[in-house]
Design a protein around this motif. Structure first.
Motif, short mmCIF file in Angstrom:
data_model
loop_
_atom_site.label_atom_id
_atom_site.label_comp_id
_atom_site.label_asym_id
_atom_site.label_seq_id
_atom_site.Cartn_x
_atom_site.Cartn_y
_atom_site.Cartn_z
N THR A 130 28.94 21.93 17.31
CA THR A 130 29.88 22.93 16.81
C THR A 130 30.41 23.81 17.95
OG1 THR A 130 28.04 24.39 16.38
CG2 THR A 130 28.86 23.09 14.53
N GLY A 146 32.15 28.02 14.41
CA GLY A 146 32.09 27.86 12.96
C GLY A 146 33.09 28.75 12.25
N GLY A 166 32.04 22.31 7.82
CA GLY A 166 30.74 22.86 7.45
C GLY A 166 30.33 22.35 6.09
N GLY A 196 25.34 35.44 13.08
CA GLY A 196 24.73 34.21 13.56
C GLY A 196 24.46 34.33 15.05
N ARG A 253 25.93 29.93 16.15
CA ARG A 253 27.06 29.63 15.27
C ARG A 253 26.96 30.52 14.05
NH1 ARG A 253 27.49 24.13 12.49
NH2 ARG A 253 29.02 25.39 11.44
N GLU A 312 26.17 31.90 10.56
CA GLU A 312 25.14 31.57 9.57
C GLU A 312 25.38 32.29 8.24
OE1 GLU A 312 21.57 32.63 11.70
OE2 GLU A 312 22.06 31.20 13.30
N GLU A 344 25.64 33.33 2.59
CA GLU A 344 25.28 32.30 3.58
C GLU A 344 26.39 31.28 3.69
OE1 GLU A 344 21.53 30.21 3.46
OE2 GLU A 344 20.57 32.14 2.91
N ASP A 378 28.15 28.11 6.70
CA ASP A 378 28.13 27.57 8.06
C ASP A 378 29.53 27.28 8.58
OD1 ASP A 378 28.62 25.45 6.41
OD2 ASP A 378 27.09 24.13 7.26
#
Lengths: 391, 97, 469
Positions: B35, C136, C155, C239, C242, C244, C266, C268
């Motif tokens: 990522t 992200g 994600g 995060g 990345r 979170e 939450e 991603d």
């Protein structure tokens, strides 16, 4: 103490305002736009002695360089601790000749400069590569000038203004000077777009726009814009250590030709980018950037540093430098309009040369004997008058 | 075999990563679960895809020795050698290359 | 024969090239990408006949018709990055490098056409918030592009947030690519949305296709069970390596977060866009006048203020693909010296009010700065924080944009203020009176390698070999 209006919040105006405010004068800086928004924000921030031929401009450069070396500490003492650093970097300059003829004139030029106290160390090809490992193999001779330095010009301008403010100066931004305040022959102040301000003296430090301001204030001045263009690369591993010029730079600075001229100037900045100059061209206030200029700059830079071939150029910008026909700054009082002063015409050297003229104006205004002979910079000198008559 | 099914293999900092022909380098990296790849010059912060259309330059990588290639714009070719860029590549603190 | 160069092969540029060719001009169509269609019809080169994600491609048959027309009638040069327009001579010269994106030793090509149609499009604008630079967190455009062209889900649990009708296709893209979309959060409250879209809604009837599109997206959201919330925003992302989680908060009508409304979700992947910015490099280099809202000003025939230059599509105002196609058809015909097709003029008129409506309904409101902290990165390239910008402004109370940028390095990095420029300008305005400086001037429209700059030369297409797709 006198009241003084300084026209222009670029580096020269800021330096003059600081010098006068610190002497106790009541200073108001009048700026058409925002501070550090014109020429001072569109150059590399050079503080050079290397490109100055023996004569009054070199004397001014040597004095200004001394003042710059002291300034950083002075500002640190005066300004709040979280004020940004002016990034004064005494990195030194290396001037490079790649032909035998070029080497001969470069070494002769440096020998004459040494008579005025300039430190100018001759380098053979090996020494040049030791100083600049990525330099072209074509180098025949080079000269190292430890006195050349660099500063971040916009931050330096703001810092000088901040220091001036602490000493009581006032800055009036977005106020355009329209005319002289009504008086009886002597200057009495200025009429601006934000009202009339009265003062004993008016110092025009409006860079390439100084001629227009002089006219509005009932005088004239033979200062024209000459455009310089700079390329900026993306960040890259540090490849260039000094300010590195090809020997033609010296000739181009001295030349009065109106046409497009190039000379190679390459240096790294603290942020990791590489700056590539320089071009000079008289084209009024035309802001268009012909690709011919960009290509010429790229060719000169590659001739000095072939390893920059894949460097990505992300920005090109042009700036207008205030250019006097005899290549000398204009510093002093206008004999035709008493109380009207000039501090301009520094062309591409205005960052480096800002502090000397500020000191000179302060000395002359106080009636003290100045540290430099002001005659060569006088607005009444023959080199300027002839140009004004011709215009 | 059409270009759609052809595989390409890149090495990314020495590690081999496979992708589909026609994908961008960022696409190959994302599909392989990466990522982020670049780290920023000042803060060493991780960066990867942001705008996805070549405007933000957050995703830049070195490809076959050439720096500052937008991974979201450059098509992946078999054998491409990709290096991630970090503070050491960006001339901070005056270090030599 | 009139030679027309069209820059940009999205909906507007394709339509302009086809219309100019139909009107009898010799046409060269340039685009920096390797595929035709622009961001709207983004797809992998190999998928030109059958898109990878057909559900995400709207009006693909129109794309194919335009594509076939330009391939038949025009010289198409893909991978052509136009890096400068030189208007210093008698006639404008376009300079491009043809080859792989950001490559080296790309082929230099230049054109001196009779007419230029600029159709360079727009990109997402994303406002900064704490954590927006974490991997992200992407723009809504990135989510769509990667779903359309590469079939990649960014994600597993995706949050879509920001402002504007384009959040809907971003959410559908993410869901189609296989993500679970936790929610779509539109910053403007219902009242603002209604005041933009509802008054005299019959005037929008002409843009019925938009309505159907929106209804389709809403149906898709329902099908994927994706909640759509208004008056709500992502105000922070959390995060380490990345994203979170995000903090979602209710906003008042000015976009100020409502205290106590925050909740942590939450996730991603976060897709965030607060609107669009036109890609103005080339029009500004050509000297085209901009409106107060900073779009290219055009007349009835899509002519800009500069003779020989026309503009079409999002650079003249954000109005979507249908309007862009109509504008392109008008611009292409006019640039070729013909009278534009009245049907294209009517189609353009139908979409004309969409942009104003969209701005009224979804425009950015000033209260957003309340979600910034001193540590929030504003300029991503140079990592300049909000606190640093404000402190520098206070140290330099008379400084404008130029001085502030040089003092902080905000906007001086490799993206050249494309991401943070408007934000930095607006932060200055918030602190003091408006200035007149902008970040729009970028004489180099893309980075160019120094050797490419040095070795390039002017040349006419006839002196060089023709390129094919």
């Amino acid at each position: 103490m006198a009241s003084v209006i300084v026209v222009g919040a670029g580096i020269v105006g800021a330096a003059v305002a600081r010098a006068l405010a610190h002497e106790g004068h009541a200073v108001t800086v009048v700026e058409r736009g925002a501070s550090a928004g014109g020429t001072s924000a569109s150059g590399e921030g050079n503080i050079l002695v290397s490109d100055k031929a023996l004569g009054p401009e070199l004397d001014l450069a040597l004095r200004s360089t001394e003042l710059w070396r002291a300034l950083e500490a002075e500002l640190r003492a005066e300004l709040p601790r979280d004020a940004p650093s002016i990034e004064f970097e005494p990195k030194g300059g290396v001037v490079v000749a790649t032909t035998d003829d070029g080497a001969r004139s470069l070494l002769a030029f440096a020998a004459r400069q040494r008579t005025a106290g300039v430190v100018a160390r001759e380098l053979g090809p090996d020494e040049a590569h030791a100083a600049e490992p990525h330099l072209t193999d074509a180098v025949v001779a080079a000269v190292h000038y430890p006195g050349d330095a660099q500063v971040q010009p916009a931050i330096a301008t703001e810092a000088l203004l901040a220091s001036a403010r602490l000493a009581g100066a006032r800055v009036l931004a977005r106020a355009e000077v329209l005319a002289a305040a009504p008086g009886d022959g002597r200057i009495a102040g200025v009429v601006t777009s934000r009202g009339t301000l009265r003062a004993d003296h008016v110092v025009v430090a409006a860079g390439p726009w100084s001629a227009a301001v002089a006219e509005r204030l009932g005088s004239s001045l033979a200062v024209l814009p000459r455009r310089g263009v700079v390329l900026v690369t993306t960040r890259m591993p540090r490849t260039v250590r000094h300010k590195v010029y090809d020997a033609d730079y010296v000739g181009a600075v001295e030349s009065g030709a109106a046409g497009l001229q190039f000379s190679g100037v390459v240096e790294s900045t603290a942020s990791g980018t590489v700056l590539i100059g320089s071009s000079r061209e008289q084209r009024g206030f035309d802001a268009r950037l012909p690709t011919e200029v960009l290509r010429g700059l790229a060719r000169r830079a590659l001739a000095l540093f072939p390893c920059l071939a894949d460097a990505a150029v992300m920005r090109a910008y042009g700036g207008f430098r205030p250019y006097a026909p005899d290549h000398l700054p204009v510093i002093g009082e206008d004999a035709r309009v008493p109380g009207l002063w000039f501090a301009t015409g520094h062309e591409g050297a205005g960052i480096g040369l800002s502090l000397g003229p500020a000191e000179l104006v302060a000395d002359l205004l106080a009636g003290r004997p100045p540290s430099l002979d002001p005659a060569a910079f006088s607005p009444a000198r023959a080199g300027l008058r002839t140009a004004e008559r011709a215009a | 075999m059409s270009e759609r099914e052809e595989r390409v293999e890149l090495t990314v900092d020495g590690e081999t990563i496979a992708g589909r022909a026609g994908q961008s380098i960022a696409g190959v990296l994302l599909a392989a679960g990466r990522t982020h790849w670049r780290s920023t010059a000042a803060g060493g912060r991780p960066r990867g895809l942001f705008c996805g259309i070549g405007v933000c330059f957050d995703c830049i990588v070195t490809v076959n020795g050439v720096r500052d290639v937008r991974a979201c714009q450059r098509r992946a070719h078999d054998g491409d050698v990709v290096l991630v860029q970090g503070p050491q590549d960006e001339g901070r603190a005056g270090e030599e290359p | 024969m009139t030679h027309v160069v069209v820059v940009g092969a999205g909906p507007a540029g394709l339509a302009a090239a086809a219309a100019a060719a139909e009107a009898g001009a010799r046409v060269t169509l340039l685009d920096g990408a390797e595929h035709l269609g622009g961001q709207f019809w983004r797809h992998a080169r190999a998928d030109d006949d059958a898109p990878r994600a057909p559900r995400l491609q709207h009006a693909w048959s129109r794309y194919r018709a335009l594509r076939d027309a330009v391939r038949r009638e025009c010289e198409v040069v893909l991978g052509a990055s136009v890096w400068a327009i030189d208007v210093s001579g008698e006639r404008a010269v376009l300079h491009a490098l043809v080859g792989e994106a950001d490559g080296r030793a790309r082929e230099p090509r230049s054109w001196r056409p009779d007419a230029v149609v600029l159709a360079t499009g727009a990109h997402d604008r994303t406002l900064p918030f704490p954590g927006w630079d974490l991997p992200g967190v992407v723009t809504a455009g990135a989510a769509q592009a990667y779903a359309k062209a590469e079939g990649i889900a960014l994600g597993r649990r995706v949050v879509v947030a920001g402002a504007g009708p384009f959040l809907l296709p971003a959410a559908v893209s993410a869901a189609t690519a296989g993500s679970r979309v936790v929610g779509v959060y539109e910053a403007n409250p219902l009242r603002t949305l209604a005041s933009g879209w509802l008054p005299r809604a019959w005037r929008l009837a002409g843009a019925w296709r938009k309505g159907i599109e929106a209804a389709g997206y809403l149906a898709d959201l329902a099908r994927h069970r994706i909640p759509y919330r208004v008056g709500t925003a992502v105000v922070a992302a959390h995060g380490r390596e990345r994203v979170e989680a995000v903090t979602i908060a209710a906003l008042d009508a000015t976009w100020r977060p409502v205290a106590g409304s925050e909740r942590v979700v939450e996730t991603d992947a976060v897709c965030v866009s607060h609107g669009f910015l036109p890609r103005l490099e080339l029009p500004v280099a050509a000297g085209c006048a901009l409106s107060a809202e900073r779009f290219v000003v055009v007349d009835e025939d899509q002519r800009t203020s500069v003779p020989g230059f026309w503009a079409a599509g999002e650079i003249t105002g954000i109005a979507g693909a249908d309007a862009a196609i109509a504008e392109g058809r008008v611009a292409g015909a006019s640039a070729a010296g013909a009278v534009p097709d009245p049907r294209a003029l009517r189609m353009r008129a139908r979409h004309g009010r969409f942009a104003e409506r969209m701005h009224a309904a979804h425009g950015i409101r000033g209260g957003w700065t309340a979600w910034l902290t001193d540590e929030t990165v504003v300029c991503r390239c140079e990592e300049v924080s909000y606190g640093r910008l404000v402190a520098t402004l206070r140290h330099a109370p008379d400084a404008g944009l130029r001085s502030l940028k040089l003092a902080t390095r905000a906007g001086l990095g490799i993206c050249q203020a494309r991401v943070c420029g408007r934000t930095v300008e607006e932060l200055i305005v918030a602190e003091r009176a408006p200035g007149d400086a902008t970040s729009d001037a970028r004489p180099l429209a893309i980075p160019v390698r120094l050797a490419e700059l040095a070795l390039g030369e002017d040349a006419t297409p006839s002196q060089r070999k023709e390129h094919d797709v």
